[in-house]
Design a protein around this motif. Structure first.
Motif, PDB file in Angstrom:
ATOM      1  N   GLY A 770       0.825  -1.215   0.000  1.00  0.00           N
ATOM      2  CA  GLY A 770       0.000   0.000   0.000  1.00  0.00           C
ATOM      3  C   GLY A 770       0.849   1.252   0.000  1.00  0.00           C
ATOM      4  N   SER A 771       0.225   2.358   0.428  1.00  0.00           N
ATOM      5  CA  SER A 771       0.932   3.635   0.289  1.00  0.00           C
ATOM      6  C   SER A 771       1.333   4.262   1.617  1.00  0.00           C
ATOM      7  CB  SER A 771       0.052   4.596  -0.506  1.00  0.00           C
ATOM      8  OG  SER A 771      -1.212   4.632   0.102  1.00  0.00           O
ATOM      9  N   VAL A 772       1.073   3.575   2.731  1.00  0.00           N
ATOM     10  CA  VAL A 772       1.544   4.120   4.013  1.00  0.00           C
ATOM     11  C   VAL A 772       2.308   3.046   4.780  1.00  0.00           C
ATOM     12  CG1 VAL A 772      -0.219   5.912   4.362  1.00  0.00           C
ATOM     13  CG2 VAL A 772      -0.699   3.572   5.103  1.00  0.00           C
ATOM     14  N   ALA A 773       3.125   3.484   5.710  1.00  0.00           N
ATOM     15  CA  ALA A 773       3.872   2.525   6.538  1.00  0.00           C
ATOM     16  C   ALA A 773       2.903   1.766   7.438  1.00  0.00           C
ATOM     17  CB  ALA A 773       4.892   3.279   7.390  1.00  0.00           C
ATOM     18  N   GLY A 774       3.270   0.556   7.797  1.00  0.00           N
ATOM     19  CA  GLY A 774       2.393  -0.221   8.675  1.00  0.00           C
ATOM     20  C   GLY A 774       3.104  -1.453   9.190  1.00  0.00           C
ATOM     21  N   ALA A 775       2.402  -2.192  10.041  1.00  0.00           N
ATOM     22  CA  ALA A 775       2.980  -3.421  10.589  1.00  0.00           C
ATOM     23  C   ALA A 775       2.042  -4.585  10.306  1.00  0.00           C
ATOM     24  CB  ALA A 775       3.198  -3.278  12.090  1.00  0.00           C
ATOM     25  N   GLU A 776       2.633  -5.688   9.893  1.00  0.00           N
ATOM     26  CA  GLU A 776       1.863  -6.911   9.648  1.00  0.00           C
ATOM     27  C   GLU A 776       2.373  -7.981  10.605  1.00  0.00           C
ATOM     28  OE1 GLU A 776      -0.598  -8.506   9.162  1.00  0.00           O
ATOM     29  OE2 GLU A 776      -0.877  -8.601   6.989  1.00  0.00           O
ATOM     30  N   VAL A 777       1.483  -8.862  11.050  1.00  0.00           N
ATOM     31  CA  VAL A 777       1.937  -9.997  11.849  1.00  0.00           C
ATOM     32  C   VAL A 777       1.891 -11.223  10.948  1.00  0.00           C
ATOM     33  CG1 VAL A 777       1.543 -11.445  13.853  1.00  0.00           C
ATOM     34  CG2 VAL A 777       1.135  -8.982  14.001  1.00  0.00           C
ATOM     35  N   ALA A 778       3.068 -11.711  10.572  1.00  0.00           N
ATOM     36  CA  ALA A 778       3.146 -12.917   9.753  1.00  0.00           C
ATOM     37  C   ALA A 778       2.948 -14.103  10.684  1.00  0.00           C
ATOM     38  CB  ALA A 778       4.501 -12.989   9.072  1.00  0.00           C
ATOM     39  N   GLN A 779       1.993 -14.945  10.362  1.00  0.00           N
ATOM     40  CA  GLN A 779       1.646 -16.067  11.242  1.00  0.00           C
ATOM     41  C   GLN A 779       1.915 -17.390  10.533  1.00  0.00           C
ATOM     42  OE1 GLN A 779      -2.478 -15.197  12.515  1.00  0.00           O
ATOM     43  NE2 GLN A 779      -1.972 -13.031  12.195  1.00  0.00           N
ATOM     44  N   LEU A 780       2.544 -18.303  11.242  1.00  0.00           N
ATOM     45  CA  LEU A 780       2.895 -19.590  10.648  1.00  0.00           C
ATOM     46  C   LEU A 780       2.112 -20.703  11.361  1.00  0.00           C
ATOM     47  CD1 LEU A 780       6.500 -20.860   9.947  1.00  0.00           C
ATOM     48  CD2 LEU A 780       4.689 -22.356  10.738  1.00  0.00           C
ATOM     49  N   TYR A 781       1.345 -21.441  10.590  1.00  0.00           N
ATOM     50  CA  TYR A 781       0.549 -22.542  11.140  1.00  0.00           C
ATOM     51  C   TYR A 781       1.060 -23.868  10.583  1.00  0.00           C
ATOM     52  CZ  TYR A 781      -2.630 -18.816  12.541  1.00  0.00           C
ATOM     53  OH  TYR A 781      -3.172 -17.679  13.116  1.00  0.00           O
ATOM     54  N   VAL A 782       1.109 -24.887  11.448  1.00  0.00           N
ATOM     55  CA  VAL A 782       1.569 -26.215  11.029  1.00  0.00           C
ATOM     56  C   VAL A 782       0.384 -27.178  11.039  1.00  0.00           C
ATOM     57  CG1 VAL A 782       3.061 -28.172  11.655  1.00  0.00           C
ATOM     58  CG2 VAL A 782       3.902 -25.825  11.928  1.00  0.00           C
ATOM     59  N   SER A 783       0.272 -27.972   9.978  1.00  0.00           N
ATOM     60  CA  SER A 783      -0.739 -29.037   9.927  1.00  0.00           C
ATOM     61  C   SER A 783      -0.018 -30.370   9.805  1.00  0.00           C
ATOM     62  CB  SER A 783      -1.650 -28.886   8.702  1.00  0.00           C
ATOM     63  OG  SER A 783      -2.213 -27.606   8.672  1.00  0.00           O
ATOM     64  N   ASP A 784      -0.644 -31.394  10.349  1.00  0.00           N
ATOM     65  CA  ASP A 784      -0.003 -32.719  10.397  1.00  0.00           C
ATOM     66  C   ASP A 784      -0.982 -33.756   9.859  1.00  0.00           C
ATOM     67  OD1 ASP A 784       1.451 -34.948  11.048  1.00  0.00           O
ATOM     68  OD2 ASP A 784       1.398 -34.646  13.218  1.00  0.00           O
ATOM     69  N   ARG A 791      -5.487 -34.597  14.968  1.00  0.00           N
ATOM     70  CA  ARG A 791      -4.926 -33.323  15.424  1.00  0.00           C
ATOM     71  C   ARG A 791      -5.773 -32.173  14.882  1.00  0.00           C
ATOM     72  NH1 ARG A 791       1.449 -32.699  15.231  1.00  0.00           N
ATOM     73  NH2 ARG A 791       0.750 -31.016  16.569  1.00  0.00           N
ATOM     74  N   PRO A 792      -5.731 -31.025  15.559  1.00  0.00           N
ATOM     75  CA  PRO A 792      -6.420 -29.852  14.994  1.00  0.00           C
ATOM     76  C   PRO A 792      -5.897 -29.581  13.587  1.00  0.00           C
ATOM     77  CG  PRO A 792      -5.647 -29.396  17.223  1.00  0.00           C
ATOM     78  CD  PRO A 792      -5.073 -30.722  16.845  1.00  0.00           C
ATOM     79  N   GLU A 793      -6.726 -29.029  12.756  1.00  0.00           N
ATOM     80  CA  GLU A 793      -6.350 -28.834  11.347  1.00  0.00           C
ATOM     81  C   GLU A 793      -5.086 -27.999  11.222  1.00  0.00           C
ATOM     82  OE1 GLU A 793      -6.246 -27.259   7.290  1.00  0.00           O
ATOM     83  OE2 GLU A 793      -6.490 -26.068   9.110  1.00  0.00           O
ATOM     84  N   ARG A 794      -4.928 -26.982  12.059  1.00  0.00           N
ATOM     85  CA  ARG A 794      -3.692 -26.181  12.020  1.00  0.00           C
ATOM     86  C   ARG A 794      -3.413 -25.622  13.412  1.00  0.00           C
ATOM     87  NH1 ARG A 794      -5.348 -21.745   7.635  1.00  0.00           N
ATOM     88  NH2 ARG A 794      -5.949 -23.658   6.605  1.00  0.00           N
ATOM     89  N   GLU A 795      -2.144 -25.389  13.675  1.00  0.00           N
ATOM     90  CA  GLU A 795      -1.741 -24.849  14.975  1.00  0.00           C
ATOM     91  C   GLU A 795      -0.657 -23.805  14.771  1.00  0.00           C
ATOM     92  OE1 GLU A 795      -1.356 -27.816  18.224  1.00  0.00           O
ATOM     93  OE2 GLU A 795      -1.703 -29.249  16.614  1.00  0.00           O
ATOM     94  N   LEU A 796      -0.801 -22.709  15.486  1.00  0.00           N
ATOM     95  CA  LEU A 796       0.199 -21.635  15.393  1.00  0.00           C
ATOM     96  C   LEU A 796       1.520 -22.120  15.985  1.00  0.00           C
ATOM     97  CD1 LEU A 796       0.505 -18.457  14.808  1.00  0.00           C
ATOM     98  CD2 LEU A 796       0.349 -18.250  17.303  1.00  0.00           C
ATOM     99  N   LYS A 797       2.596 -21.984  15.215  1.00  0.00           N
ATOM    100  CA  LYS A 797       3.901 -22.418  15.722  1.00  0.00           C
ATOM    101  C   LYS A 797       4.992 -21.379  15.488  1.00  0.00           C
ATOM    102  CE  LYS A 797       2.314 -26.286  17.203  1.00  0.00           C
ATOM    103  NZ  LYS A 797       2.169 -26.530  18.634  1.00  0.00           N
ATOM    104  N   GLY A 798       4.619 -20.249  14.931  1.00  0.00           N
ATOM    105  CA  GLY A 798       5.602 -19.184  14.745  1.00  0.00           C
ATOM    106  C   GLY A 798       4.886 -17.915  14.319  1.00  0.00           C
ATOM    107  N   PHE A 799       5.451 -16.775  14.621  1.00  0.00           N
ATOM    108  CA  PHE A 799       4.905 -15.508  14.133  1.00  0.00           C
ATOM    109  C   PHE A 799       5.976 -14.441  14.256  1.00  0.00           C
ATOM    110  CE2 PHE A 799       4.066 -15.532  18.658  1.00  0.00           C
ATOM    111  CZ  PHE A 799       4.368 -14.234  19.063  1.00  0.00           C
TER     112      PHE A 799
END
Ligand code: BGC
Length: 858
Positions: A770-784, A791-799
């Motif tokens: 976009g056209s302004v500065a900002g912050a995003e939270v990149a989220q990493l989910y693992v599925s097994d 197991r749950p379909e996905r689980e947060l394991k990094g961000f």
């Protein structure tokens, strides 16, 4: 401590001020000798030898004396060895107990920031605030999982996800402890509801505990090296936490090798020998159970070993020696009780946490130069709502309300119209419209039997302290009988309130509309009834005070007429409206659960305001999801503030006017209704329960009418684990939050194969498109998908939170350790990786993961 918010304030003012003065005087005398903040040093043989030498000087009785606290917030002194008492303070939102202090964002807000570095900063500031008050132990952080949105303390805790909680708790704890202050992680464990918290017996299987409810505690102990743990009130699989062999001995002190102090929550000890033998080291706030009277004979007759008592005392000694508490005063004049630096940290926290949930047609940000008149309405606009209620309730020095924050930022050229928009609860009770007044029958028995005395009155308004009648201890149960006539057709709100512990039920034409039946249920209760023009209904309210005195109020009022004419006309006159609604300390806090609906009248306020002016922004305070169904489609912009701490008003203004680009991401799944939350079927097992009032003796709590077992049959399906596994969608998913800019994800790199148990590096690019500065939270989910267990379909394991200027790209690398791929094997009782296929997903919420790659673990 089970405290109503009134009691909390009372205790705050009564012992807070005097003790603070004493502390200051003591400090003044010792300034010269003060050492600056020191990080704890590791155990050494010298410390071990000293701890044993101190122990050797104590008689058994003196040792037992050290197992209980004193004066509300201290460990006990032992003059024989010149051991002073050590001071505690409530947290986790501020150093609460000893006078005014900085109020930081609540745990849910902190989790919405998804920023471990912020958690660390807040921890450091709290540590400094503690040192400025001579506090040795801070009673925080709270890390219990937000299993259900109605749980009264979610706002103090963090999120619905164990990985996110663990990541933040570790930094918070390290921050506090880096200042030479012991952090206390609480409430161990499975304290995920306030309802019936002393008696609820949580029934959860081991896998559910290990995967969902224990990881944040585990990380606090094994990664952050927290030096105090606080047991919760509830039972776990039949044992109170303070006497749970499984939690305390097997897991905490066994597997996690916790070397320091396990204390009880305040009055959470229920059995002397069971607590002494199952790992409790310190009973707070005093030794009701772990005292010489109970434990001396137990040691003599062998039911408690003296070595178990020694172990508890040694844990205390080692901790205080490691922190140097005997070598330097804990008061550190390098820190001040009022700190501009702390205010900046609180503001940073508020900015990072505010979550933009809806922004139709890019309604926000507002261009301040184009706004002539802004209406700021609603009960949460002023004064500032910084946190929820109970033992975490902080008295900030100068909290910034939404009203003042917006007015300050808008400046003198913007005309600000302010109205609360709703009456107070006392206004509702004080201006009733009962047909022919109220007949009051008072009974000498607790169950409405025996000869009653009948009198007449015109209102039911004894809830307000100014209306309290002289206490008459012969009044045990009271029946109010009256009728109500609707002037016009519409929805009418039945509103009732009483003290916590009191019981009541209100019947309209014999139908139960609102009731308070739980010992710890003290939120005003409201229900809506549909009435025709001219319709009259019979009203009967049965009320049983828990202690002598009548503290009950009841009113019925047309729902739409609740909203003040002033608010409606201000809304109509403004270019843009901010309606600040949500919960506050009396409606969301410790020792009772809150409602999923907004507190009474607030839905009607938003409806009336949007009817007058569609350019309306709604701000919410609350520890998690809230029912928005009555008005969400009518408002272009919605901001969740959780509890933003004392600088919340400034941060809200900055977000609204685009001075700060919102970056908060939901720490919980935001449900449409309470019923769709995965815990709802198992939370209050009240279906078909007896709804009659129960007889109580004075001084005894009102009896809960439900079976106190709470079965965690939702198991691993907490929050987004449920939503993503079932393929259904909540209103807003976990991890979701809008920005004034846009981001894209690309270039995911995952090795095709890796050895089970090795660390796997995952990398990808995040670009601000976009056209302004900002912050995003990149989220990493693992599925097994090839796991042997389901197991749950996905689980947060990094961000990672990524700050990007317009057009900028950053390459992010996240490392996944063995635990990221493991589940708890129920038969082997250990963490297990099933070799095979795993899927890595990266994106900006639990439901939006544009990058996907497969990985095989050998
Ligand atoms: C709360 C704890 C708190 C303690 C001391 C209890 O009621 O549950 O979180 O630390 O009181 O105030």
């Amino acid at each position: 401590m089970k405290l109503s918010s009134k009691a909390v304030l009372k205790s705050f003012f009564s012992f807070g001020a005097a003790s603070q003065l004493r502390a200051l005087l003591a400090c003044a005398l010792t300034l010269a000798a003060v050492a600056s903040a020191q990080a704890p040093v590791p155990d050494s043989s010298a410390i071990e030898a000293k701890a044993h030498a101190m122990l050797a000087k104590l008689t058994l009785e003196q040792k037992i004396d050290l197992l209980g606290g004193v004066d509300g917030m201290f460990t006990r002194p032992v003059s024989a060895i010149d051991l002073p008492r050590f001071k505690m303070s409530d947290g986790p939102l501020g150093v609460r107990t000893w006078g005014s202090t900085t109020a930081y964002p609540g745990g849910a807000a902190l989790a919405a920031a998804w920023d471990p570095a912020l958690a660390r900063k807040i921890g450091e500031s709290l540590g400094k605030d503690a040192r400025a008050r001579g506090v040795h132990f801070l009673l925080g952080p709270g890390v219990n999982i937000a299993r259900s949105p109605v749980s009264g303390r979610n706002f103090e805790y963090l999120s619905e996800d164990p990985y996110l909680n663990a990541s933040l708790a570790v930094q918070y704890i390290q921050g506090v402890q880096s200042q030479g202050v012991v952090a206390t992680v609480k409430h161990y464990a499975l304290n995920n509801q306030e309802y019936n918290r002393h008696n609820a017996d949580v029934q959860a299987d081991e896998r559910t505990m290990r995967e969902i409810y224990l990881p944040a505690f585990e990380a606090a102990v094994t990664k952050a090296h927290v030096d105090a743990v606080m047991n919760s009130y509830n039972l776990i699989n039949g044992s109170h936490a303070t006497q749970s062999e499984f939690l305390n001995l097997k897991v905490l002190k066994g597997e996690w090798a916790f070397p320091s102090i396990l204390m009880s929550d305040w009055d959470a000890t229920y059995d002397s020998v069971a607590a002494a033998n199952n790992g409790l080291d310190l009973e707070m706030p005093n030794a009701r159970f772990m005292n010489a009277q109970a434990l001396l004979p137990a040691v003599k007759n062998g039911t408690v070993k003296e070595s178990a008592i020694d172990d508890k005392v040694l844990r205390l000694f080692r901790t205080i020696l490691r922190y140097g508490f005997l070598d330097h005063p804990q008061f550190d004049p390098a820190n001040s009780t009022y700190s501009v630096a702390d205010r900046a940290v609180a503001l940073k926290g508020a900015r990072e946490s505010i979550t933009l949930l809806k922004n139709e047609g890019k309604f926000l940000p507002l261009d301040v130069s184009k706004v002539k008149t802004i209406a700021i309405l609603g009960p949460n606009a002023y004064p500032a709502i910084t946190g929820g209620g109970g033992s975490s309730e902080v008295q900030p020095f100068e909290p910034v309300s939404i009203l003042t924050g917006i007015a300050n930022l808008a400046g003198p050229n913007v005309h600000v119209l302010y109205s609360r928009g709703l009456p107070t609860i006392h206004d509702v009770f004080d201006h009733p419209n009962w047909q022919g007044g109220v007949q009051l029958a008072t009974f000498p028995s607790a169950d409405f039997t025996g000869e009653s005395t009948v009198s007449h009155q015109w209102r039911i308004a004894d809830y307000a302290p100014q209306n309290w009648a002289p206490v008459d201890s012969t009044l045990r149960s009271l029946r109010y009988t009256t009728s109500f006539k609707a002037e016009k057709a519409g929805k009418y709100m039945v509103l009732a309130a009483a003290d916590g512990g009191d019981a009541y039920k209100v019947l309209i034409d014999d139908k139960l509309i609102v009731a308070q039946v739980s010992a710890e249920n003290q939120v005003p209760q409201s229900g809506l009834i549909d009435m025709k023009a001219g319709q009259t209904v019979a009203v009967v309210a049965d009320y049983q005070p828990h202690s002598p005195g009548i503290h009950f109020g009841l009113g019925i009022t047309n729902d739409a007429d609740l909203v003040t004419e002033e608010a409606k006309s201000f809304a109509a006159a403004a270019d843009v409206v901010v309606v600040a609604v949500g919960f506050n300390p009396p409606t969301e806090g410790e020792s009772y659960d809150r409602t999923f609906n907004l507190p009474w009248g607030q839905d009607a306020l938003i409806e009336a305001v949007t009817a007058a002016n569609p350019h309306t922004i709604v701000t919410l305070n609350g520890g998690g999801g809230i029912d928005t169904r009555r008005w969400l489609d009518k408002v272009p912009a919605l901001l969740h503030l959780y509890y933003p701490g004392q600088e919340g008003g400034t941060a809200v203004a900055e977000v609204i006017f685009g001075k700060h680009n919102p970056e908060g991401k939901l720490p919980v799944s935001f449900d449409r209704s309470w019923e769709e939350n995965p815990s709802a079927p198992f939370y209050y097992p009240i279906k078909g329960a007896d709804t009659s009032l129960h007889v109580t003796e004075p001084g005894q709590p009102a009896v809960d009418y439900v079976i106190p077992h709470v079965k965690y049959d939702d198991k691993l399906m907490v929050g987004y684990r449920y939503w993503t596994t079932t393929g259904k969608h909540p209103l807003y998913p976990f991890g979701y939050g809008l920005s004034y800019t846009t981001f894209s994800f690309a270039n995911l790199q995952v090795p095709a194969r890796a050895a089970s148990g090795s660390t796997v590096s995952v990398s990808f690019d995040v670009t601000n498109t976009g056209s302004v500065a900002g912050a995003e939270v990149a989220q990493l989910y693992v599925s097994d998908p090839s796991a042997k267990a389901s197991r749950p379909e996905r689980e947060l394991k990094g961000f990672e939170k990524v700050r990007l200027t317009a057009g900028e790209t950053k390459h992010v690398t996240l490392d996944l350790d063995a635990r990221a791929f493991s589940y708890w094997d129920e038969s082997a009782h250990k963490w297990t990786i099933d070799p095979g296929k795993f899927v890595i997903r990266v994106g900006d919420s639990s439901e939006s993961t544009p990058l996907t790659a497969e990985l095989t673990l050998n």
